[in-house]
Scaffold this motif. Structure first.
Motif, short mmCIF file in Angstrom:
data_model
loop_
_atom_site.label_atom_id
_atom_site.label_comp_id
_atom_site.label_asym_id
_atom_site.label_seq_id
_atom_site.Cartn_x
_atom_site.Cartn_y
_atom_site.Cartn_z
N LEU A 1 61.97 17.64 37.59
CA LEU A 1 62.44 18.66 38.53
C LEU A 1 62.07 20.02 37.96
N ALA A 2 61.34 20.81 38.73
CA ALA A 2 60.86 22.11 38.24
C ALA A 2 61.37 23.22 39.16
N ASP A 3 62.10 24.16 38.58
CA ASP A 3 62.72 25.25 39.33
C ASP A 3 61.87 26.51 39.20
N GLU A 4 61.11 26.84 40.24
CA GLU A 4 60.23 28.01 40.25
C GLU A 4 59.37 28.06 38.98
N PRO A 5 58.62 26.99 38.68
CA PRO A 5 57.87 26.96 37.42
C PRO A 5 56.73 27.96 37.34
N THR A 6 56.30 28.49 38.48
CA THR A 6 55.18 29.44 38.48
C THR A 6 55.63 30.85 38.85
N GLY A 7 56.94 31.07 38.85
CA GLY A 7 57.46 32.36 39.32
C GLY A 7 57.07 33.55 38.47
N ASN A 8 56.78 33.34 37.16
CA ASN A 8 56.52 34.46 36.26
C ASN A 8 55.12 34.43 35.67
N VAL A 9 54.20 33.74 36.35
CA VAL A 9 52.83 33.66 35.84
C VAL A 9 51.85 34.04 36.94
N ASP A 10 50.61 34.34 36.53
CA ASP A 10 49.59 34.72 37.51
C ASP A 10 49.07 33.48 38.23
N TRP A 11 48.20 33.72 39.23
CA TRP A 11 47.73 32.64 40.07
C TRP A 11 46.95 31.59 39.29
N GLU A 12 46.10 32.03 38.36
CA GLU A 12 45.30 31.08 37.58
C GLU A 12 46.21 30.16 36.77
N MET A 13 47.24 30.73 36.16
CA MET A 13 48.15 29.92 35.36
C MET A 13 49.00 29.01 36.25
N SER A 14 49.39 29.50 37.43
CA SER A 14 50.17 28.66 38.33
C SER A 14 49.36 27.44 38.76
N GLN A 15 48.04 27.62 38.93
CA GLN A 15 47.20 26.49 39.28
C GLN A 15 47.10 25.49 38.13
N ARG A 16 47.07 25.99 36.91
CA ARG A 16 47.03 25.10 35.75
C ARG A 16 48.31 24.29 35.65
N LEU B 1 50.31 23.57 38.11
CA LEU B 1 50.31 22.63 39.23
C LEU B 1 49.47 21.40 38.91
N ARG B 2 48.30 21.61 38.31
CA ARG B 2 47.44 20.47 37.95
C ARG B 2 48.14 19.53 36.98
N LEU B 3 48.89 20.09 36.05
CA LEU B 3 49.63 19.26 35.11
C LEU B 3 50.69 18.42 35.83
N LEU B 4 51.39 19.04 36.78
CA LEU B 4 52.42 18.32 37.53
C LEU B 4 51.81 17.25 38.44
N VAL B 5 50.67 17.56 39.05
CA VAL B 5 49.97 16.58 39.87
C VAL B 5 49.52 15.40 39.01
N GLU B 6 49.04 15.69 37.80
CA GLU B 6 48.62 14.62 36.90
C GLU B 6 49.79 13.72 36.53
N LEU B 7 50.96 14.33 36.28
CA LEU B 7 52.15 13.54 36.00
C LEU B 7 52.50 12.64 37.17
N ASN B 8 52.38 13.16 38.38
CA ASN B 8 52.66 12.37 39.57
C ASN B 8 51.70 11.19 39.68
N ARG B 9 50.45 11.40 39.36
CA ARG B 9 49.46 10.31 39.41
C ARG B 9 49.72 9.27 38.34
N MET B 10 50.49 9.65 37.32
CA MET B 10 50.90 8.70 36.28
C MET B 10 52.14 7.93 36.70
N GLY B 11 52.66 8.21 37.91
CA GLY B 11 53.80 7.48 38.43
C GLY B 11 55.12 8.21 38.38
N LYS B 12 55.11 9.48 37.95
CA LYS B 12 56.34 10.25 37.87
C LYS B 12 56.72 10.82 39.24
N THR B 13 58.00 10.89 39.49
CA THR B 13 58.53 11.53 40.69
C THR B 13 58.67 13.02 40.41
#
Length: 228
Positions: free
Chosen positions: A159-174, A176-188
């Protein structure tokens, strides 16, 4: 994983959330949206057992929270990784030691987890910052450290609460990619955010449901009141 059925939560005599029903299924990906102050953080706290519903039924891994004592809730929370909106670290400990703190709290042997810790720090791009102190980190580094700390116990749910709220767009995309990768590993995954650009970017990478809190109720974005 996590189930809410007609859950309501009141604070100070007034209803903050009401009639909330949702099932977070294994390997699902959800966004939670809504303006500031609408109750997104409160909803996440319900989902990981930090708050108990005023009415309704909340189940964590098939167990009714209202029938669980504090120890049972704490054990269930080991299966839920939380990335808080404001990353809090112990400033006198190194980044690596802060990330490993959940292992210490759980009474596990940190020394035996060093390979896993190094791999995790490499995954979030913090290998070179292992010995740094938290005040020395940039905003993006703090968010990545917070994500690493949230997943060090290999939880089933993140569960991530505004995880990109204090970073720039490039970092928010990074992030996001980490969270998407976790999801592909079977995480909710559930991400609370008001960043519609982040949601649009995610929908190009993963099948995600977008939920919105409006008028104290949970809705499927673009539709009426939704129940899973």
């Amino acid at each position: 994983m996590i189930e809410l059925e007609n859950v309501a939560y009141s604070y100070g005599g007034g209803a903050l959330l009401t009639d909330m029903s949702l099932t977070l299924a294994p390997a699902s990906f959800h966004f939670l949206t809504g303006p500031s102050g609408v109750g997104k953080t409160t909803f996440l706290k319900l989902c990981y057992g930090a708050l108990r519903p005023t009415t309704g039924q909340l189940r964590l891994f098939d167990r009714d929270v209202m029938q669980m004592d504090r120890e049972a809730v704490a054990l269930s929370r080991r299966r839920i990784g939380v990335v808080h909106q404001n990353c809090q670290f112990l400033d006198h400990l190194s980044v690596a030691e802060n990330i490993a703190l959940p292992l210490v709290v759980a009474g596990l042997d940190v020394a035996s987890e060093q390979d896993n810790l190094r791999e995790l720090m490499s995954w979030v791009g913090l290998t070179g910052r292992a010995d740094a102190l938290p005040p020395e980190l940039s905003g993006g580094e703090r968010q990545r450290a917070a994500l690493a700390r949230a997943v060090i116990m290999s939880p089933d749910v993140i569960l991530a609460d505004e995880p990109t709220g204090n970073v720039d767009w490039e970092m928010s995309q990074r992030l996001l990619r980490l969270l998407v990768e976790l999801n592909r590993m079977g995480k909710t995954i559930m991400i609370a955010t008001h960043d519609l650009g982040l949601i649009r970017a995610a929908k190009q990478q993963v099948q995600a449901r977008v939920l919105r809190i409006s008028k104290r109720r949970l809705q499927l974005a673009g539709a009426g009141l939704w129940r899973d």
